[in-house]
Design a protein around this motif. Structure first.
Motif, PDB file in Angstrom:
ATOM      1  N   TYR A  25      46.363  31.263  24.151  1.00 36.90           N
ATOM      2  CA  TYR A  25      46.059  32.177  25.256  1.00 36.90           C
ATOM      3  C   TYR A  25      47.067  33.326  25.289  1.00 36.90           C
ATOM      4  CZ  TYR A  25      44.869  33.728  29.978  1.00 36.90           C
ATOM      5  OH  TYR A  25      44.475  34.482  31.072  1.00 36.90           O
ATOM      6  N   LEU A  34      46.605  41.802  28.574  1.00 40.17           N
ATOM      7  CA  LEU A  34      46.181  41.203  29.851  1.00 40.17           C
ATOM      8  C   LEU A  34      47.325  40.423  30.473  1.00 40.17           C
ATOM      9  CD1 LEU A  34      43.793  40.433  31.834  1.00 40.17           C
ATOM     10  CD2 LEU A  34      43.635  38.312  30.516  1.00 40.17           C
ATOM     11  N   THR A  35      47.568  40.683  31.728  1.00 39.57           N
ATOM     12  CA  THR A  35      48.517  39.846  32.482  1.00 39.57           C
ATOM     13  C   THR A  35      47.947  39.636  33.889  1.00 39.57           C
ATOM     14  OG1 THR A  35      50.449  40.264  33.866  1.00 39.57           O
ATOM     15  CG2 THR A  35      49.966  41.921  32.242  1.00 39.57           C
ATOM     16  N   CYS A  36      48.285  38.510  34.479  1.00 36.69           N
ATOM     17  CA  CYS A  36      47.811  38.226  35.845  1.00 36.69           C
ATOM     18  C   CYS A  36      48.692  38.905  36.891  1.00 36.69           C
ATOM     19  CB  CYS A  36      47.801  36.717  36.095  1.00 36.69           C
ATOM     20  SG  CYS A  36      46.604  35.825  35.091  1.00 36.69           S
ATOM     21  N   CYS A  39      47.440  41.093  39.993  1.00 33.23           N
ATOM     22  CA  CYS A  39      45.973  41.150  39.932  1.00 33.23           C
ATOM     23  C   CYS A  39      45.424  40.958  41.351  1.00 33.23           C
ATOM     24  CB  CYS A  39      45.437  40.055  39.018  1.00 33.23           C
ATOM     25  SG  CYS A  39      43.646  40.074  38.909  1.00 33.23           S
ATOM     26  N   ASP A  41      42.561  39.833  42.103  1.00 33.36           N
ATOM     27  CA  ASP A  41      41.726  38.625  42.151  1.00 33.36           C
ATOM     28  C   ASP A  41      42.609  37.388  42.102  1.00 33.36           C
ATOM     29  OD1 ASP A  41      39.392  39.970  42.169  1.00 33.36           O
ATOM     30  OD2 ASP A  41      38.977  39.755  40.020  1.00 33.36           O
ATOM     31  N   CYS A  43      41.719  33.713  40.633  1.00 35.56           N
ATOM     32  CA  CYS A  43      40.618  32.976  40.000  1.00 35.56           C
ATOM     33  C   CYS A  43      40.483  31.554  40.541  1.00 35.56           C
ATOM     34  CB  CYS A  43      40.820  32.946  38.507  1.00 35.56           C
ATOM     35  SG  CYS A  43      40.785  34.605  37.862  1.00 35.56           S
ATOM     36  N   HIS A 120      40.737  30.220  31.395  1.00 37.05           N
ATOM     37  CA  HIS A 120      40.037  31.345  31.995  1.00 37.05           C
ATOM     38  C   HIS A 120      40.923  32.588  31.940  1.00 37.05           C
ATOM     39  CE1 HIS A 120      37.326  33.456  34.597  1.00 37.05           C
ATOM     40  NE2 HIS A 120      38.333  33.793  35.365  1.00 37.05           N
ATOM     41  N   GLY A 121      40.359  33.679  31.516  1.00 35.72           N
ATOM     42  CA  GLY A 121      41.128  34.934  31.483  1.00 35.72           C
ATOM     43  C   GLY A 121      40.812  35.718  30.230  1.00 35.72           C
ATOM     44  N   CYS A 139      37.938  37.187  32.040  1.00 34.34           N
ATOM     45  CA  CYS A 139      37.866  37.459  33.486  1.00 34.34           C
ATOM     46  C   CYS A 139      37.534  38.936  33.731  1.00 34.34           C
ATOM     47  CB  CYS A 139      39.197  37.095  34.129  1.00 34.34           C
ATOM     48  SG  CYS A 139      40.551  38.163  33.588  1.00 34.34           S
ATOM     49  N   SER A 140      37.340  39.276  34.987  1.00 37.67           N
ATOM     50  CA  SER A 140      36.934  40.653  35.325  1.00 37.67           C
ATOM     51  C   SER A 140      37.992  41.678  34.879  1.00 37.67           C
ATOM     52  CB  SER A 140      36.664  40.775  36.829  1.00 37.67           C
ATOM     53  OG  SER A 140      37.752  40.224  37.532  1.00 37.67           O
ATOM     54  N   ARG A 141      39.253  41.373  35.096  1.00 37.31           N
ATOM     55  CA  ARG A 141      40.302  42.320  34.690  1.00 37.31           C
ATOM     56  C   ARG A 141      40.312  42.481  33.171  1.00 37.31           C
ATOM     57  NH1 ARG A 141      46.777  42.025  36.218  1.00 37.31           N
ATOM     58  NH2 ARG A 141      46.500  43.750  37.631  1.00 37.31           N
TER      59      ARG A 141
HETATM   60  S1  SF4 Z   1      41.125  37.864  37.134  1.00 39.23           S
HETATM   61 FE1  SF4 Z   1      42.164  37.572  35.156  1.00 39.23          FE
HETATM   62  S2  SF4 Z   1      44.064  38.678  35.371  1.00 39.23           S
HETATM   63 FE2  SF4 Z   1      43.283  38.325  37.433  1.00 39.23          FE
HETATM   64  S3  SF4 Z   1      44.225  36.377  38.082  1.00 39.23           S
HETATM   65 FE3  SF4 Z   1      42.245  35.893  37.144  1.00 39.23          FE
HETATM   66  S4  SF4 Z   1      42.760  35.415  35.005  1.00 39.23           S
HETATM   67 FE4  SF4 Z   1      44.495  36.549  35.850  1.00 39.23          FE
END
Ligand code: SF4
Ligand code: SF4
Length: 203
Positions: A25, A34-36, A39, A41, A43, A120-121, A139-141
């Motif tokens: 991942y 990609l980083t959370c 964010c 959202d 998830c 997920h991501g 994921c959406s981002r």
């Molecule tokens: S949408 Fe993606 S980037 Fe945002 S918290 Fe969920 S996994 Fe992380």
């Protein structure tokens, strides 16, 4: 009936699968960018279903380590989750309810969270035993980033889940052993796994 406990060697194999997943991942997330962090959202309110008894038992290993009062509070939240999700499902609405293990945006059982929480991501691929290949967009981002950086989106790197899932299936087979046919297939949310208690032996 008595509780199904995951033997130490299978807990270790599950942890090794989770570690391999984290490495895969992290690599794909880094390449894509990609980083959370920050964010908007979270998830953990996604309606995910989980399919293995071994992960259910491993989740309960973690739950049993919690303070009993905390565990009772989580079980109560799980029951609320269940009632609310059943209301949504009866209206053909996909539930979007925060997981009972999420406390102020943080997973209370991070080291015991399930495979689907972990993968997920980032975009991912999976080849089924019948050879069918699936691709998940992430994921959406992640999809927003991919849209800006890759055309077509399939050119974006993806984490191959196939070997990890095969290893998970092997852990499940070893866990249930010859009694496996006695165990019905499961499709459970984390809230259901908590509300129902740990998985039980079937004789
Ligand atoms: S949408 Fe993606 S980037 Fe945002 S918290 Fe969920 S996994 Fe992380
Ligand atoms: S188990 Fe943890 S990571 Fe998974 S949905 Fe619940 S709070 Fe989020």
């Amino acid at each position: 009936m008595s509780t199904l406990h995951l033997p130490p060697e299978l807990s270790q194999e599950l942890q090794a699968i989770y570690t391999a997943m984290a490495t895969g991942y992290a690599h794909v997330a880094e390449v894509i960018g990609l980083t959370c962090d920050n964010c908007p959202d979270n998830c953990c309110d996604s309606y995910f279903l989980h399919y293995t008894y071994c992960e259910w038992a491993y989740l309960w290993q973690g739950l049993h380590e919690l303070d009993p009062k905390k565990l009772e509070q989580i079980r109560m939240q799980a029951r609320h989750y269940l009632a609310a999700s059943q209301r949504d499902l009866a209206k053909n609405k996909r539930p979007q309810i925060m997981c009972p293990l999420n406390e102020t945006g943080r997973c209370l059982l991070y080291s015991h969270r399930l495979m689907i929480c972990r993968c997920h991501g980032v975009p991912a691929t999976l080849t089924s035993p019948n050879g069918r290949r699936q691709r998940f967009p992430g994921c959406s981002r992640c999809q927003e980033i991919v849209l800006q950086r890759y055309a077509p989106a399939e050119l974006a790197p993806a984490m191959d889940r196939t070997e990890l899932y095969q290893r998970l299936v092997q852990v499940e087979q070893r866990f249930l052993g010859a009694a496996r046919p006695l165990y019905p297939k499961i499709r459970l949310t984390i809230a259901e796994m908590i509300a129902q208690g740990p998985p039980q032996h079937r004789h």
